[in-house]
Design an enzyme around this catalytic site. Sequence first.
Site, PDB file in Angstrom:
ATOM      1  N   GLY A   1     107.507  -1.285  59.076  1.00  0.00           N
ATOM      2  CA  GLY A   1     106.639  -0.830  57.988  1.00  0.00           C
ATOM      3  C   GLY A   1     107.389   0.228  57.211  1.00  0.00           C
ATOM      4  O   GLY A   1     108.624   0.344  57.306  1.00  0.00           O
TER       5      GLY A   1
ATOM      6  N   ARG B   1     106.361  -8.613  61.818  1.00  0.00           N
ATOM      7  CA  ARG B   1     105.567  -9.826  61.574  1.00  0.00           C
ATOM      8  C   ARG B   1     106.064 -10.576  60.356  1.00  0.00           C
ATOM      9  O   ARG B   1     106.061 -11.791  60.297  1.00  0.00           O
ATOM     10  CB  ARG B   1     104.095  -9.455  61.363  1.00  0.00           C
TER      11      ARG B   1
ATOM     12  N   ALA C   1     105.507   5.360  68.184  1.00  0.00           N
ATOM     13  CA  ALA C   1     104.380   4.614  67.605  1.00  0.00           C
ATOM     14  C   ALA C   1     103.090   4.941  68.368  1.00  0.00           C
ATOM     15  O   ALA C   1     102.384   5.893  68.014  1.00  0.00           O
ATOM     16  CB  ALA C   1     104.702   3.129  67.637  1.00  0.00           C
ATOM     17  N   ARG C   2     102.818   4.172  69.413  1.00  0.00           N
ATOM     18  CA  ARG C   2     101.654   4.445  70.260  1.00  0.00           C
ATOM     19  C   ARG C   2     102.030   4.120  71.705  1.00  0.00           C
ATOM     20  O   ARG C   2     102.701   3.108  71.965  1.00  0.00           O
ATOM     21  CB  ARG C   2     100.463   3.572  69.850  1.00  0.00           C
TER      22      ARG C   2
ATOM     23  N   GLU D   1      97.019  10.385  76.418  1.00  0.00           N
ATOM     24  CA  GLU D   1      97.453  11.709  75.930  1.00  0.00           C
ATOM     25  C   GLU D   1      96.298  12.691  76.013  1.00  0.00           C
ATOM     26  O   GLU D   1      95.155  12.299  75.759  1.00  0.00           O
ATOM     27  CB  GLU D   1      97.942  11.582  74.489  1.00  0.00           C
TER      28      GLU D   1
ATOM     29  N   HIS E   1     103.480  14.053  70.833  1.00  0.00           N
ATOM     30  CA  HIS E   1     102.948  13.318  69.677  1.00  0.00           C
ATOM     31  C   HIS E   1     102.995  14.178  68.397  1.00  0.00           C
ATOM     32  O   HIS E   1     101.958  14.484  67.801  1.00  0.00           O
ATOM     33  CB  HIS E   1     101.507  12.851  69.956  1.00  0.00           C
ATOM     34  N   ILE E   2     104.232  14.531  68.016  1.00  0.00           N
ATOM     35  CA  ILE E   2     104.389  15.442  66.866  1.00  0.00           C
ATOM     36  C   ILE E   2     105.168  14.821  65.710  1.00  0.00           C
ATOM     37  O   ILE E   2     105.683  15.539  64.856  1.00  0.00           O
ATOM     38  CB  ILE E   2     105.090  16.764  67.291  1.00  0.00           C
TER      39      ILE E   2
HETATM   40  C1  DGY Z   1      99.768   8.796  62.926  1.00  0.00           C
HETATM   41  O1  DGY Z   1      99.568   9.269  61.811  1.00  0.00           O
HETATM   42  O2  DGY Z   1      99.306   7.719  63.285  1.00  0.00           O
HETATM   43  C2  DGY Z   1     100.616   9.604  63.820  1.00  0.00           C
HETATM   44  O3  DGY Z   1     100.744   9.052  65.070  1.00  0.00           O
HETATM   45  C3  DGY Z   1     100.046  10.995  63.877  1.00  0.00           C
HETATM   46  O4  DGY Z   1     101.084  11.865  63.785  1.00  0.00           O
END
Ligand code: DGY
Length: 320
Positions: free
Chosen positions: A156, A178, A237-238, A267, A286-287
């Site tokens: 992306g 994708r 990402a996640r 988290e 997560h920064i």
């Molecule tokens: C988001 O914007 O999805 C990020 O993970 C937050 O920093």
Amino acid sequence: MRPYVYITRKLPLEVIEPLQHDFEVEMWEKEDVPVPRDVLLEKASNAEALITMLSDKVDEELLQHAPSLKVVANLAVGHDNIDLEAASRKGVLISNTPDVLTDTTADLTFALLMATARRIVEADRYIKKGQWKSWSPLLLAGTDIHHKTIGIVGMGSIGEAVAKRAKGFDMKIVYHNRSRKPRAEETLGAVYASLEELLAQADYVVVLAPLTSETEGLFQREQFQAMKPSAIFINAARGPIVNEDALIEALKEGEIAGAGLDVFVKEPIDSHHPLLEFENVVALPHIASSSVETRTAMMNLCVQNVLAVLNGDKPKTQVN
Ligand code: DGY
């Protein structure tokens, strides 16, 4: 009665000021502690707008409790904390914060890659613990970044911004997404690859895909085993895109050389999390988008989206 807006974390007063002219605005007054679920449900029951964090679940239950709700402005580009289908069914508009965080997130992702490859955090710990006794030829020797291959999973706008940084390091760029990205192919020389091809070729596997039903659990033991033993895995990402037990096993068995992680399955993690025991893991809380400028821009965008909807317009960055 003025429309009621609830904000689930303490934001600077100057950011919320534009809302205060016409609306009743209330915030959860703590900066570091998320709003308890029961409080959120109670506040949502009167709210026409919510500004939420990625740690707040906006699900069917919450939406049921919120008959007047018109908009949820999520302070993140990711919106996996929100049940979009339920929101759309109930006519609640959802907005996120794309674009304003792209470069900041890409900067941090590349910094995490560099920190992991060049053992920067380990070196900092080493010197602060008083362990530096002499210069030596292979002291804290890391691995090169320039001229290596970066494999970006999820191309992306943040993926493309990371690719741009990688080009500056003369890296070969492969990506999996994708859809094909002709602009990145033309301007950055990025080469499309299947996930299998990417894992086999990349020296750095960098995950920047959104968390969806397709990407949840995408990285299992098999994917780590398909990487080079010298590969470094980066996830900005996640967390749930990765099976953390599989990652732990892969690190234990030396199937990959290290990992840089800005996100985790659950988290916050505590200091006993098994991933923190590895010297070759760099962990961040997560920064990725956390610079003062960018977080302020994200907050302002949430406020603009709420203002737009409560004034009868569309949000600037609508998701559903
Ligand atoms: C988001 O914007 O999805 C990020 O993970 C937050 O920093």
